[in-house]
Design a protein around this motif. Structure first.
Motif, PDB file in Angstrom:
ATOM      1  N   SER A   1       0.793  -1.237   0.000  1.00 41.74           N
ATOM      2  CA  SER A   1       0.000   0.000   0.000  1.00 41.74           C
ATOM      3  C   SER A   1       0.825   1.287   0.000  1.00 41.74           C
ATOM      4  CB  SER A   1      -0.942   0.010   1.207  1.00 41.74           C
ATOM      5  OG  SER A   1      -1.823  -1.079   1.174  1.00 41.74           O
ATOM      6  N   PRO A   2       1.789   1.427  -0.912  1.00 40.08           N
ATOM      7  CA  PRO A   2       2.569   2.666  -0.946  1.00 40.08           C
ATOM      8  C   PRO A   2       1.760   3.868  -1.424  1.00 40.08           C
ATOM      9  CG  PRO A   2       3.117   1.317  -2.837  1.00 40.08           C
ATOM     10  CD  PRO A   2       2.224   0.481  -1.957  1.00 40.08           C
ATOM     11  N   ASP A   3       0.603   3.607  -2.022  1.00 44.40           N
ATOM     12  CA  ASP A   3      -0.217   4.685  -2.567  1.00 44.40           C
ATOM     13  C   ASP A   3      -1.298   5.172  -1.615  1.00 44.40           C
ATOM     14  OD1 ASP A   3      -1.409   2.190  -2.761  1.00 44.40           O
ATOM     15  OD2 ASP A   3      -2.542   2.686  -4.576  1.00 44.40           O
ATOM     16  N   THR A   4      -1.457   4.494  -0.478  1.00 40.84           N
ATOM     17  CA  THR A   4      -2.498   4.903   0.470  1.00 40.84           C
ATOM     18  C   THR A   4      -1.996   5.096   1.903  1.00 40.84           C
ATOM     19  OG1 THR A   4      -3.110   2.598   0.888  1.00 40.84           O
ATOM     20  CG2 THR A   4      -4.309   3.754  -0.862  1.00 40.84           C
ATOM     21  N   THR A   5      -0.912   4.444   2.264  1.00 41.62           N
ATOM     22  CA  THR A   5      -0.410   4.526   3.636  1.00 41.62           C
ATOM     23  C   THR A   5       0.117   5.923   3.941  1.00 41.62           C
ATOM     24  OG1 THR A   5       0.225   2.194   3.499  1.00 41.62           O
ATOM     25  CG2 THR A   5       1.156   3.482   5.313  1.00 41.62           C
ATOM     26  N   GLU A   6      -0.205   6.427   5.115  1.00 44.46           N
ATOM     27  CA  GLU A   6       0.245   7.746   5.544  1.00 44.46           C
ATOM     28  C   GLU A   6       1.174   7.627   6.742  1.00 44.46           C
ATOM     29  OE1 GLU A   6      -2.836  10.709   5.912  1.00 44.46           O
ATOM     30  OE2 GLU A   6      -4.218   9.473   4.748  1.00 44.46           O
ATOM     31  N   ILE A   7       1.997   8.636   6.952  1.00 41.83           N
ATOM     32  CA  ILE A   7       2.869   8.652   8.127  1.00 41.83           C
ATOM     33  C   ILE A   7       2.015   8.635   9.390  1.00 41.83           C
ATOM     34  CG2 ILE A   7       3.045  11.169   8.265  1.00 41.83           C
ATOM     35  CD1 ILE A   7       5.900   8.627   8.945  1.00 41.83           C
ATOM     36  N   GLY A   8       0.803   9.183   9.303  1.00 40.41           N
ATOM     37  CA  GLY A   8      -0.104   9.161  10.443  1.00 40.41           C
ATOM     38  C   GLY A   8      -0.505   7.760  10.853  1.00 40.41           C
ATOM     39  N   ASP A   9      -0.535   6.826   9.896  1.00 33.27           N
ATOM     40  CA  ASP A   9      -0.841   5.429  10.218  1.00 33.27           C
ATOM     41  C   ASP A   9       0.259   4.837  11.093  1.00 33.27           C
ATOM     42  OD1 ASP A   9      -3.153   5.488   8.619  1.00 33.27           O
ATOM     43  OD2 ASP A   9      -1.988   4.998   6.826  1.00 33.27           O
ATOM     44  N   LEU A  10       1.496   5.133  10.728  1.00 35.92           N
ATOM     45  CA  LEU A  10       2.641   4.631  11.495  1.00 35.92           C
ATOM     46  C   LEU A  10       2.671   5.279  12.879  1.00 35.92           C
ATOM     47  CD1 LEU A  10       4.905   2.620  10.801  1.00 35.92           C
ATOM     48  CD2 LEU A  10       6.323   4.555  10.130  1.00 35.92           C
ATOM     49  N   ARG A  11       2.384   6.576  12.928  1.00 34.96           N
ATOM     50  CA  ARG A  11       2.392   7.303  14.205  1.00 34.96           C
ATOM     51  C   ARG A  11       1.274   6.797  15.124  1.00 34.96           C
ATOM     52  NH1 ARG A  11       2.793  12.158  12.242  1.00 34.96           N
ATOM     53  NH2 ARG A  11       0.554  12.428  12.016  1.00 34.96           N
ATOM     54  N   SER A  12       0.103   6.552  14.577  1.00 37.26           N
ATOM     55  CA  SER A  12      -1.018   6.067  15.386  1.00 37.26           C
ATOM     56  C   SER A  12      -0.702   4.707  15.993  1.00 37.26           C
ATOM     57  CB  SER A  12      -2.292   5.980  14.541  1.00 37.26           C
ATOM     58  OG  SER A  12      -2.699   7.260  14.127  1.00 37.26           O
ATOM     59  N   LEU A  13      -0.101   3.822  15.207  1.00 41.34           N
ATOM     60  CA  LEU A  13       0.297   2.520  15.712  1.00 41.34           C
ATOM     61  C   LEU A  13       1.297   2.677  16.853  1.00 41.34           C
ATOM     62  CD1 LEU A  13       0.345  -0.718  15.105  1.00 41.34           C
ATOM     63  CD2 LEU A  13       2.565  -0.153  14.116  1.00 41.34           C
ATOM     64  N   ALA A  14       2.305   3.537  16.639  1.00 44.16           N
ATOM     65  CA  ALA A  14       3.326   3.758  17.657  1.00 44.16           C
ATOM     66  C   ALA A  14       2.724   4.338  18.938  1.00 44.16           C
ATOM     67  CB  ALA A  14       4.397   4.701  17.103  1.00 44.16           C
ATOM     68  N   ASP A  15       1.791   5.265  18.800  1.00 46.81           N
ATOM     69  CA  ASP A  15       1.153   5.861  19.973  1.00 46.81           C
ATOM     70  C   ASP A  15       0.388   4.806  20.771  1.00 46.81           C
ATOM     71  OD1 ASP A  15       2.157   8.303  19.210  1.00 46.81           O
ATOM     72  OD2 ASP A  15       0.253   9.131  18.512  1.00 46.81           O
ATOM     73  N   ARG A  16      -0.300   3.921  20.059  1.00 46.95           N
ATOM     74  CA  ARG A  16      -1.058   2.864  20.743  1.00 46.95           C
ATOM     75  C   ARG A  16      -0.126   1.924  21.489  1.00 46.95           C
ATOM     76  NH1 ARG A  16      -2.241  -2.213  19.216  1.00 46.95           N
ATOM     77  NH2 ARG A  16      -1.719  -1.863  17.015  1.00 46.95           N
ATOM     78  N   LEU A  17       0.969   1.542  20.840  1.00 45.57           N
ATOM     79  CA  LEU A  17       1.931   0.635  21.485  1.00 45.57           C
ATOM     80  C   LEU A  17       2.580   1.304  22.684  1.00 45.57           C
ATOM     81  CD1 LEU A  17       3.628  -0.892  18.314  1.00 45.57           C
ATOM     82  CD2 LEU A  17       1.996  -2.015  19.848  1.00 45.57           C
ATOM     83  N   ALA A  18       2.863   2.590  22.576  1.00 46.13           N
ATOM     84  CA  ALA A  18       3.479   3.315  23.686  1.00 46.13           C
ATOM     85  C   ALA A  18       2.521   3.389  24.883  1.00 46.13           C
ATOM     86  CB  ALA A  18       3.890   4.707  23.239  1.00 46.13           C
ATOM     87  N   ARG A  19       1.247   3.584  24.615  1.00 43.43           N
ATOM     88  CA  ARG A  19       0.268   3.665  25.711  1.00 43.43           C
ATOM     89  C   ARG A  19       0.144   2.326  26.427  1.00 43.43           C
ATOM     90  NH1 ARG A  19      -2.756   6.651  21.853  1.00 43.43           N
ATOM     91  NH2 ARG A  19      -3.985   4.791  21.339  1.00 43.43           N
ATOM     92  N   ASN A  20       0.388   1.231  25.705  1.00 44.68           N
ATOM     93  CA  ASN A  20       0.253  -0.102  26.289  1.00 44.68           C
ATOM     94  C   ASN A  20       1.538  -0.636  26.903  1.00 44.68           C
ATOM     95  OD1 ASN A  20      -2.417  -0.217  25.502  1.00 44.68           O
ATOM     96  ND2 ASN A  20      -1.987  -1.267  23.574  1.00 44.68           N
ATOM     97  N   SER A  21       2.552   0.220  26.978  1.00 43.94           N
ATOM     98  CA  SER A  21       3.829  -0.240  27.532  1.00 43.94           C
ATOM     99  C   SER A  21       3.718  -0.323  29.053  1.00 43.94           C
ATOM    100  CB  SER A  21       4.953   0.707  27.133  1.00 43.94           C
ATOM    101  OG  SER A  21       4.759   2.000  27.695  1.00 43.94           O
ATOM    102  N   GLY A  22       4.515  -1.225  29.596  1.00 36.53           N
ATOM    103  CA  GLY A  22       4.460  -1.356  31.041  1.00 36.53           C
ATOM    104  C   GLY A  22       5.619  -2.189  31.559  1.00 36.53           C
TER     105      GLY A  22
END
Length: 279
Positions: free
Chosen positions: A258-279
């Motif tokens: 999906s190089p034609d639809t993926t946004e940097i925001g998709d990567l950032r959102s994933l990272a934010d979710r993983l960071a919130r679930n860190s422990g």
């Protein structure tokens, strides 16, 4: 070759780019190759190299910095005119990719103390490539796909992921900026590809409640980095084909995810979710 609007606007303001950068932005065929990608990509490699070189010198090293800027402007002496002329250049630009490079150029001409997470320059460039397909695994990660044996590392500052690094997928220690950061007073665009230098045995906190192999580490543990180029993720999907041309087409032809639809925001959102679930 079609004249790129950024180089035309800079030239009309009396701030002409070097001949090499003009050829790159105008997409001379010599830059549209399997290895280089396209002229726009090559131009971002030049800006990356200038960023690294400037970061190696204190802001007071006037002579050295002027010599480095000769790789950017055809007449480095015109750099002092940028303050008054760049606003007029900005008004002439219509394309997002042009404005993106102008902001980077402005920061190169006017490095300053910035309220952004700081990344130090690594003494030596880590052995990380920047070929046109370097986005491959980042595109997959953005959609929650990490290949067997792979690991991602989130570099945190102010409670937020600033860099996402991949390990075990292509070149190790390859990372992309998720949020604005700086190196030596130069602002790095979101979506910048970096080669990182850090301890091999870096552990970090594990992200919980996720099937993704992820580690959370503070940015203060990063030894340094080298800026490589912009990724295609730095530009919105609607502008990507126009901005990256042959580079973008390579990604399509090689079946990247999906190089034609993926946004940097998709990567950032994933990272934010993983960071919130860190422990």
């Amino acid at each position: 070759m079609a004249a790129h609007e950024l180089r035309l606007a800079l030239a009309s303001a009396g701030l002409p780019l070097t001949e090499a950068l003009v050829e790159m932005l105008d997409e001379h065929f010599s830059h549209c190759t399997e290895r280089r990608g396209c002229g726009y990509t090559q131009a971002t490699r030049v800006l990356a190299q200038i960023t690294n070189k400037l970061a190696a010198w204190p802001m007071s090293a006037t002579a050295e910095r002027a010599e480095i800027l000769s790789e950017l402007l055809a007449d480095s002496g015109t750099a002092e005119l940028a303050d008054e002329r760049l606003p007029a250049v900005r008004e002439q630009l219509e394309r997002s990719e042009s404005l993106l490079l102008l902001d980077w150029i402005d920061s190169l001409l006017h490095p300053r103390s910035l309220p952004l997470p700081a990344i130090a320059l690594a003494p030596q460039r880590p052995k990380v490539g920047s070929c046109p397909l370097a986005e491959q695994y980042f595109l997959e990660i953005a959609h929650g796909r990490i290949r067997r044996g792979g690991l991602i590392r989130l570099w945190m500052a102010n409670g937020l992921p600033v860099l996402l690094e991949k390990q075990g997928m292509g070149d190790d220690a390859s990372a992309v900026t998720l949020r604005p950061a700086q190196m030596g007073g130069v602002a790095l665009p979101v979506g910048t590809l970096l080669a990182l230098e850090h301890p091999v045995d870096l552990a970090g906190t594990t992200s919980q409640n996720s099937d993704l192999n992820c580690r959370i580490v503070p940015l203060t543990l990063l030894d340094g980095a080298h800026v490589l180029r912009l990724t295609t993720l730095a530009v919105a999907p609607r502008d990507r084909k126009r901005a990256f041309g042959a580079h973008f087409q390579q990604q399509i032809d090689n079946g990247l995810y999906s190089p034609d639809t993926t946004e940097i925001g998709d990567l950032r959102s994933l990272a934010d979710r993983l960071a919130r679930n860190s422990g």
